[in-house]
Design a protein around this motif. Structure first.
Motif, PDB file in Angstrom:
ATOM      1  N   PRO A  65       0.798  -1.242   0.000  1.00 43.38           N
ATOM      2  CA  PRO A  65       0.000   0.000   0.000  1.00 43.38           C
ATOM      3  C   PRO A  65       0.825   1.284   0.000  1.00 43.38           C
TER       4      PRO A  65
ATOM      5  N   TYR B  47      -7.420   0.109  -0.704  1.00 37.79           N
ATOM      6  CA  TYR B  47      -6.245  -0.711  -1.006  1.00 37.79           C
ATOM      7  C   TYR B  47      -6.622  -2.039  -1.671  1.00 37.79           C
TER       8      TYR B  47
ATOM      9  N   GLY C 111      -7.419   2.746  -5.307  1.00 33.30           N
ATOM     10  CA  GLY C 111      -6.217   1.990  -4.971  1.00 33.30           C
ATOM     11  C   GLY C 111      -5.115   1.992  -6.002  1.00 33.30           C
TER      12      GLY C 111
END
Lengths: 392, 200
Positions: A243, A272, A278
């Protein structure tokens, strides 16, 4: 005694403030080789002035790519990648791209439809089951096309006040798809499927699950195999596996609308692991992707025509330019002409990508700060008009 | 500022009034959260807080009392904010059974919040580290309590209580998030400090 208590209270408040992470400048170096015309582009000064103007108004840092078929690709940056360590932003730096991933999700879905794994007019309930279908109103009837075009009427979980407050309550939590979908359980749909359009992240989480269901792979790996690698997008990745990867610029939020920002690099855990957000990339790679998609380099002409079939909402947003919904992409009427676009937010990050079909001009910019007073510099109608006026 | 001074004077008046006779003291620890009230009871992660206060009875009867409270508190909400607050509440307590009491409180407060992270301020065209002067907030609240007097029938007996307090923070972020809602779940004890010769 009273003075001691006062000093203890002051020490408690001051001592409870976390300092930023010490990061060497080399962390932000880019292992990135590409060719562009930035050094010789005659409009480079004007483009740079746009970025400098954003930073002088309160944006922490910004990167941008501007592509014109005649003059090629220009990339630039202004402001800071990391305030605590005093690291300037570079054009190659990677940043969170938020919901721009929806165009990647939609492209992947179109590719899989071309492969015959499903038909766009199939109901999503033919591929997903359980609470996702049973507890989300309209999910039993919505088609894949309607999810792509935000015409399913399915409630957008991000609009849930319960979700918003829960997200703030645990800013470093990493949310899984079903944690987020739960905020749409039992919520009234906005309208009957196919009768209107309204933006819904919930639908794109479901599309991510669809990709995984029909391919048997994590959707991020399918992005990698079908889009990132074929296009050579070496600076592009999905957040899930890592991440906060090496090189990502720090994010900042103006949470209290006073241009006093705090770092938020680790606070976007709600996107994420889901296909509604994301994405991590830079404006160069995003430009390559958008131009490849819209020039027919990723999906066939029939699929592209379906993606660019537009619907308008019955209650347009008076605060923005006239906009129409395609499949994972929007058509917006700007003062500089019609553009195909998708923007994206994460906590501390904002990105926007626009393609002007009349001449192929492609503008992508990413900033590492948002919310509060910064939004007026990067994402409003007026902000977009200013940026495009300087880049068209 | 005037609001804060008025509030501070209420807190001080109640404290001094209590000291003149006997001094009810309520101390609690609490878990604070950003949440929509009544959608959650206990939330995680725990964001700790501590509160101390006093009370003054407007009216006391065998099974009920109407009172005014004053309190000071501190909370630390990880990654978001920490705050020091003071306030006053109008409360009503009703004895349900033996030592068991139910209580409701309507409050008004002031909280000064500070970020828990390093803050950068935009000035002269760039971001700079500056001292955090914090943010002023009005904090109205509504609470529901369950309490247990350790000696039923004795108003001066120590009381254990569990308090579900919903409160709002205003202004939060003008033109962005105008109001933020919170829940505090308190676990505390109320007891009486008797002064020599006091008449409680």
């Amino acid at each position: 005694m009273r003075r001691t208590v006062l000093w203890l209270a002051c020490a408690l408040v001051l001592g409870a403030c976390r300092k930023g992470e010490d990061i060497p400048a080399a962390f932000y170096d880019c292992a990135f080789s590409h060719t562009d015309s930035s050094a010789t582009n005659p409009a480079g000064g004007a483009y740079q002035a746009v970025l400098d103007g954003m930073v002088s108004g309160g944006v922490v840092g910004v990167t941008m790519s501007v592509y014109h078929p005649g003059s090629g690709m220009w990339t630039g940056a202004a402001g800071m990648a990391d305030l605590h360590n005093g690291v300037p932003m570079k054009a190659c730096n990677i940043s969170r791209m938020g919901s721009t991933v929806k165009t990647f999700t939609a492209t992947t879905v179109m590719m899989l439809a071309e492969d015959g794994l499903f038909d766009l007019d199939d109901r999503i309930a033919a591929y997903l089951s359980g609470d996702v279908i049973d507890r989300i109103e309209n999910a039993d009837r919505a088609t894949i096309r309607q999810l792509l075009q935000h015409s399913s009427g399915i409630y957008n979980y991000i609009q849930s006040t319960a979700f918003q407050t829960a997200s703030l309550n645990d800013l470093v939590r990493e949310w899984e798809p079903y944690d987020l979908l739960a905020y749409a359980y039992g919520k009234n749909a906005y309208f009957e499927p196919g009768t209107d359009v309204r933006y819904s992240n919930t639908g794109y989480i479901m599309l991510g699950l669809l990709i995984e269901q029909v391919t048997g792979k994590p959707f991020a790996r399918v992005f990698e195999e079908r889009i990132f690698q074929p296009l050579g997008l070496t600076m592009t990745r999905f957040a899930g596996a890592d991440p906060v990867p090496d090189g990502i610029v720090r994010g900042y939020v103006d949470l209290y609308s006073n241009l006093q920002v705090i770092e938020s690099t680790y606070y976007s855990g709600w996107d994420y692991h889901t296909a509604d957000g994301g994405l991590i990339s830079n404006p160069y790679d995003m430009s390559v992707f958008l131009r490849a998609l819209l020039s027919g380099g990723l999906i066939n002409a029939a699929s592209l025509a379906e993606m660019l079939t537009w619907r308008t909402e019955s209650a347009p947003d008076p605060e923005f330019f006239p906009i129409a919904y395609g499949l994972g992409i929007f058509k917006v009427e700007t003062p500089e002409g019609t553009a195909y676009m998708h923007s994206g937010d994460a906590i501390g990050y904002y990105a926007n990508m626009l393609y002007f079909p009349d001449d192929g001009t492609t503008v992508v910019y990413a900033v590492n700060s948002n919310y509060g007073r910064i939004d007026a510099l990067v994402s409003t109608r007026e902000a977009l008009a200013r940026i495009l006026a300087g880049t068209r | 500022m005037r609001f804060v001074l008025v509030l501070a004077s209420v807190v001080l008046t109640l404290a001094l009034h209590g000291q003149a006779r006997s001094w009810p003291v309520a101390v609690s620890v609490f878990n604070t959260s950003t949440a929509v009230p009544y959608t959650r009871f206990f939330t995680t992660p725990v964001h700790p807080g501590i509160q101390a206060g006093t009370e003054y009875d407007h009216r006391a009867r065998a099974r009920s009392r109407l009172f005014q409270s004053a309190y000071l508190n501190y909370f630390y909400h990880g990654h978001l904010a920490q705050g020091i607050g003071l306030g006053t509440e109008l409360g009503y307590e009703h004895r349900v059974w033996r030592g068991l009491v139910a209580e409701t409180r309507l409050g008004l407060g002031y909280t000064h919040t500070f970020t828990t992270a390093e803050e950068f301020t935009f000035a002269n065209g760039r971001y700079e580290r500056k001292g955090d002067r914090g943010n002023a907030r009005f904090t109205p609240s509504f609470s529901l309590d369950l309490g247990w007097y350790l000696r039923p029938g004795d108003r001066n007996a120590p009381k254990l209580f569990l308090r579900y307090q919903s409160w709002v923070e205003y202004p939060y972020s003008p033109d962005f998030i105008p109001v933020m809602t919170h829940i505090n779940l308190h676990l505390g004890v109320r007891f009486i400090i008797q002064r020599k010769g006091g008449d409680a």
